[in-house]
Motif scaffolding. Structure first.
Motif, PDB file in Angstrom:
ATOM      1  N   HIS A 126       0.808  -1.221   0.000  1.00 19.91           N
ATOM      2  CA  HIS A 126       0.000   0.000   0.000  1.00 19.91           C
ATOM      3  C   HIS A 126       0.840   1.269   0.000  1.00 19.91           C
ATOM      4  O   HIS A 126       0.353   2.341  -0.371  1.00 19.91           O
ATOM      5  N   LYS A 127       2.127   1.172   0.409  1.00 16.08           N
ATOM      6  CA  LYS A 127       2.997   2.351   0.438  1.00 16.08           C
ATOM      7  C   LYS A 127       3.177   2.955  -0.959  1.00 16.08           C
ATOM      8  O   LYS A 127       3.393   4.160  -1.097  1.00 16.08           O
ATOM      9  N   ILE A 128       3.110   2.120  -1.987  1.00 11.83           N
ATOM     10  CA  ILE A 128       3.242   2.614  -3.364  1.00 11.83           C
ATOM     11  C   ILE A 128       2.141   3.626  -3.654  1.00 11.83           C
ATOM     12  O   ILE A 128       2.388   4.716  -4.189  1.00 11.83           O
ATOM     13  N   PHE A 129       0.911   3.279  -3.279  1.00 13.10           N
ATOM     14  CA  PHE A 129      -0.237   4.135  -3.565  1.00 13.10           C
ATOM     15  C   PHE A 129      -0.290   5.317  -2.601  1.00 13.10           C
ATOM     16  O   PHE A 129      -0.715   6.404  -2.973  1.00 13.10           O
ATOM     17  N   LEU A 130       0.164   5.099  -1.374  1.00 14.25           N
ATOM     18  CA  LEU A 130       0.208   6.186  -0.403  1.00 14.25           C
ATOM     19  C   LEU A 130       1.170   7.279  -0.853  1.00 14.25           C
ATOM     20  O   LEU A 130       0.841   8.470  -0.837  1.00 14.25           O
ATOM     21  N   ALA A 131       2.373   6.875  -1.261  1.00  6.62           N
ATOM     22  CA  ALA A 131       3.384   7.847  -1.683  1.00  6.62           C
ATOM     23  C   ALA A 131       2.918   8.652  -2.891  1.00  6.62           C
ATOM     24  O   ALA A 131       3.114   9.872  -2.958  1.00  6.62           O
ATOM     25  N   GLU A 132       2.298   7.975  -3.853  1.00  3.83           N
ATOM     26  CA  GLU A 132       1.820   8.664  -5.046  1.00  3.83           C
ATOM     27  C   GLU A 132       0.739   9.686  -4.695  1.00  3.83           C
ATOM     28  O   GLU A 132       0.749  10.823  -5.188  1.00  3.83           O
ATOM     29  N   SER A 133      -0.179   9.293  -3.838  1.00  2.00           N
ATOM     30  CA  SER A 133      -1.261  10.200  -3.450  1.00  2.00           C
ATOM     31  C   SER A 133      -0.740  11.375  -2.622  1.00  2.00           C
ATOM     32  O   SER A 133      -1.190  12.512  -2.801  1.00  2.00           O
ATOM     33  N   ILE A 134       0.200  11.113  -1.713  1.00  4.24           N
ATOM     34  CA  ILE A 134       0.755  12.201  -0.900  1.00  4.24           C
ATOM     35  C   ILE A 134       1.526  13.174  -1.776  1.00  4.24           C
ATOM     36  O   ILE A 134       1.426  14.400  -1.613  1.00  4.24           O
ATOM     37  N   LYS A 135       2.291  12.646  -2.717  1.00  6.88           N
ATOM     38  CA  LYS A 135       3.032  13.524  -3.638  1.00  6.88           C
ATOM     39  C   LYS A 135       2.076  14.448  -4.391  1.00  6.88           C
ATOM     40  O   LYS A 135       2.301  15.666  -4.478  1.00  6.88           O
ATOM     41  N   THR A 136       1.008  13.872  -4.932  1.00  2.00           N
ATOM     42  CA  THR A 136       0.028  14.666  -5.672  1.00  2.00           C
ATOM     43  C   THR A 136      -0.650  15.676  -4.762  1.00  2.00           C
ATOM     44  O   THR A 136      -0.823  16.852  -5.132  1.00  2.00           O
ATOM     45  N   ALA A 137      -1.028  15.235  -3.556  1.00  4.08           N
ATOM     46  CA  ALA A 137      -1.712  16.128  -2.619  1.00  4.08           C
ATOM     47  C   ALA A 137      -0.828  17.296  -2.210  1.00  4.08           C
ATOM     48  O   ALA A 137      -1.283  18.452  -2.170  1.00  4.08           O
ATOM     49  N   LEU A 138       0.442  17.033  -1.907  1.00  2.85           N
ATOM     50  CA  LEU A 138       1.351  18.106  -1.515  1.00  2.85           C
ATOM     51  C   LEU A 138       1.586  19.079  -2.660  1.00  2.85           C
ATOM     52  O   LEU A 138       1.744  20.287  -2.450  1.00  2.85           O
ATOM     53  N   SER A 139       1.603  18.568  -3.877  1.00  3.57           N
ATOM     54  CA  SER A 139       1.751  19.431  -5.047  1.00  3.57           C
ATOM     55  C   SER A 139       0.553  20.364  -5.182  1.00  3.57           C
ATOM     56  O   SER A 139       0.704  21.564  -5.460  1.00  3.57           O
ATOM     57  N   ILE A 140      -0.649  19.824  -4.975  1.00  2.00           N
ATOM     58  CA  ILE A 140      -1.859  20.650  -5.042  1.00  2.00           C
ATOM     59  C   ILE A 140      -1.860  21.681  -3.914  1.00  2.00           C
ATOM     60  O   ILE A 140      -2.217  22.849  -4.112  1.00  2.00           O
ATOM     61  N   ILE A 141      -1.427  21.256  -2.732  1.00  3.82           N
ATOM     62  CA  ILE A 141      -1.363  22.166  -1.583  1.00  3.82           C
ATOM     63  C   ILE A 141      -0.437  23.336  -1.889  1.00  3.82           C
ATOM     64  O   ILE A 141      -0.773  24.499  -1.670  1.00  3.82           O
ATOM     65  N   ARG A 142       0.731  23.031  -2.433  1.00  2.00           N
ATOM     66  CA  ARG A 142       1.698  24.085  -2.718  1.00  2.00           C
ATOM     67  C   ARG A 142       1.216  25.036  -3.804  1.00  2.00           C
ATOM     68  O   ARG A 142       1.553  26.215  -3.820  1.00  2.00           O
ATOM     69  N   GLY A 143       0.405  24.529  -4.743  1.00  2.00           N
ATOM     70  CA  GLY A 143      -0.061  25.353  -5.849  1.00  2.00           C
ATOM     71  C   GLY A 143      -1.392  26.025  -5.604  1.00  2.00           C
ATOM     72  O   GLY A 143      -1.932  26.678  -6.495  1.00  2.00           O
ATOM     73  N   SER A 144      -1.932  25.868  -4.385  1.00  2.00           N
ATOM     74  CA  SER A 144      -3.251  26.425  -4.098  1.00  2.00           C
ATOM     75  C   SER A 144      -3.206  27.943  -4.024  1.00  2.00           C
ATOM     76  O   SER A 144      -2.296  28.537  -3.432  1.00  2.00           O
ATOM     77  N   ALA A 145      -4.210  28.579  -4.609  1.00  2.00           N
ATOM     78  CA  ALA A 145      -4.285  30.039  -4.599  1.00  2.00           C
ATOM     79  C   ALA A 145      -4.569  30.569  -3.200  1.00  2.00           C
ATOM     80  O   ALA A 145      -4.169  31.681  -2.854  1.00  2.00           O
TER      81      ALA A 145
END
Length: 461
Positions: A286-305
């Motif tokens: 499950h770590k494979i899917f966790l890491a991918e989702s966290i990476k995407t989520a942190l990217s969205i967080i950083r790019g949030s207006a």
């Protein structure tokens, strides 16, 4: 974060030359005991003072480290540091959150906000982690379709039975019925094996009962959380024994924050201690899917207006998923133990002689343990900065949070037996519903077979 020359000394500050705080992903790296948590707490405190909502979404050591911020700092080293820089020591307003589980101790506990995730709100990211399979797979499509179509009264039993009906098809009086929610087809995709697999995925949630029906009173109220900047929101999972379920909680919180960010009235900083435990470099299961989702989520967080930043830390840089490392806008290096990690850091960041010497032995230049060499700023440095400590208590060795809480807030200690009883009744109600349905189905099946035998005997006569 940038540097500011003040009275001949260099300082790290959050605001740029225009008084703005840019969205950052700050990664703090240092050996155990060097002061990663102290630095993280100090940085987060500055975010909070500047109007940020604070969400601490992981507690990998199960020691409720950030919850200690609700107590006044009292250690001598911390008081001397705060006196030196002219800061008072005071406690933070903290709200503690924990996913509901039947494993909660029956003893008196600190004041907790127990919560559940509505099954109907789960998306492909959460189901992919639970099933440990890609979002394009048949199992995920079935789970996603089921969670979207179950009623507001359905929990995990209802979900499992909905999947079964999708696969086997609805039967009435021995005849398969078409499903209006699935183009009036008699059956969906999948096999009996798929039903068995999904049952296995859902079994742990019968005890750690934080996946609930849509109208459960404990369902997490994102609007209430994201409009409350006054408190630190510290999420723990101390009494969730399954590491996969603890990781699921982290993912569910990140996804929930992103999907509900329109409720935000202030910017937010997300804190993830020991990120390598969640997103290791070498991943499996499950770590494979966790890491991918966290990476995407942190990217969205950083790019949030709206303004969203994150503060992560780890003892070892090379053990962190490369995507997480690479997405960090600022990296703060404390003391690094000589070895493979040290060599890779030197090579990746193109460290010169003085910088290499500093991260190997920072105490020669800065005697304070919570000193860090920054990377990712416009300027380049060969010696570090001391990060101002938080005004509140840091977790110290041999100090248990529950003991400290009982000392400071004896009247706030609570017993959660009543909540456990209510959730147990809710679980049993759903269990009994399907038990009765199964009993009725078996009775009807026996009656149908009996009728068929009687008709057959009459024809044979």
């Amino acid at each position: 974060m940038r540097t500011l020359s003040y009275k001949g000394r260099n300082c790290l500050v959050l605001k740029d030359e225009y008084g703005r705080i840019n969205n950052e992903q700050i990664l703090i790296i240092a050996k155990s005991g060097w002061g990663k948590t102290l630095a993280s707490q100090g940085i987060v405190e500055e975010f909070h003072k500047n109007g940020y909502l604070v969400m601490v979404i992981a507690d990998p050591k199960n020691e409720m480290e950030y919850a200690f911020q609700m107590f006044e700092g009292k250690e001598r080293y911390q008081r001397e540091h705060l006196n030196k820089i002219g800061k008072d020591y005071y406690e933070k307003k903290i709200k503690l959150w924990h996913p509901f589980t039947f494993s909660l101790p029956k003893t008196m506990l600190p004041e907790l906000n127990l919560f559940t995730f509505p099954l109907k709100d789960l998306k492909k990211e959460e189901w992919s982690l639970i099933a440990e399979t890609g979002s394009d797979r048949e199992t995920i499509r079935l789970l996603l379709q089921a969670s979207q179509n179950i009623s507001n009264e359905d929990g995990i039993y209802g979900l499992a039975h909905y999947v079964q009906r999708m696969i086997k098809g609805k039967v009435h009086q021995g005849v398969k019925k078409s499903d209006p929610k699935n183009f009036f087809l008699e059956a969906s995709a999948g096999t009996i094996k798929t039903i068995s697999e999904i049952s296995t995925y859902l079994q742990p949630f019968k005890n750690d009962y934080f996946l609930a029906k849509k109208n459960c009173d404990l369902n997490i109220d994102w609007k209430k959380i994201l409009e409350d900047q006054e408190h630190y929101h510290v999420f723990i999972s101390k009494w969730i024994s399954d590491s996969k379920l603890r990781d699921f909680v982290v993912l569910g919180l990140l996804e929930g924050l992103i999907r509900n960010r329109d409720y935000l009235k202030t910017p937010v900083v997300v804190v993830v201690p020991e990120i390598r435990k969640l997103c290791p470099f070498y991943k499996e299961g499950h770590k494979i899917f966790l890491a991918e989702s966290i990476k995407t989520a942190l990217s969205i967080i950083r790019g949030s207006a709206m303004g969203m930043s994150s503060v992560l830390d780890s003892q070892v840089w090379e053990d962190i998923d490369q995507n997480i490392r690479d997405s960090s806008t600022i990296t703060l290096m404390g003391q690094i133990i000589p070895g493979s990690d040290y060599e890779k850091i030197c090579k990746t960041f193109y460290l010169q002689k003085d910088a290499k010497k500093w991260i190997k032995n920072p105490s020669q230049d800065r005697p304070n343990r919570n000193s860090f060499l920054p990377f990712g700023l416009k300027e380049e440095f060969e010696s570090g900065f001391t990060i101002f400590m938080s005004t509140s208590m840091n977790k110290e060795e041999k100090i248990r949070f529950i003991d400290e809480y009982k000392h400071y807030f004896p009247k706030k200690m609570k017993n959660y037996s009543n909540t456990i009883k209510i959730m147990d009744e809710m679980s049993k109600k759903e269990h009994n519903k399907f038990y009765e349905e199964d009993k009725k189905r078996k009775k009807e099946e026996l009656e149908r077979l009996k009728k068929e035998r009687q008709e057959k005997e009459m024809l044979e006569r």
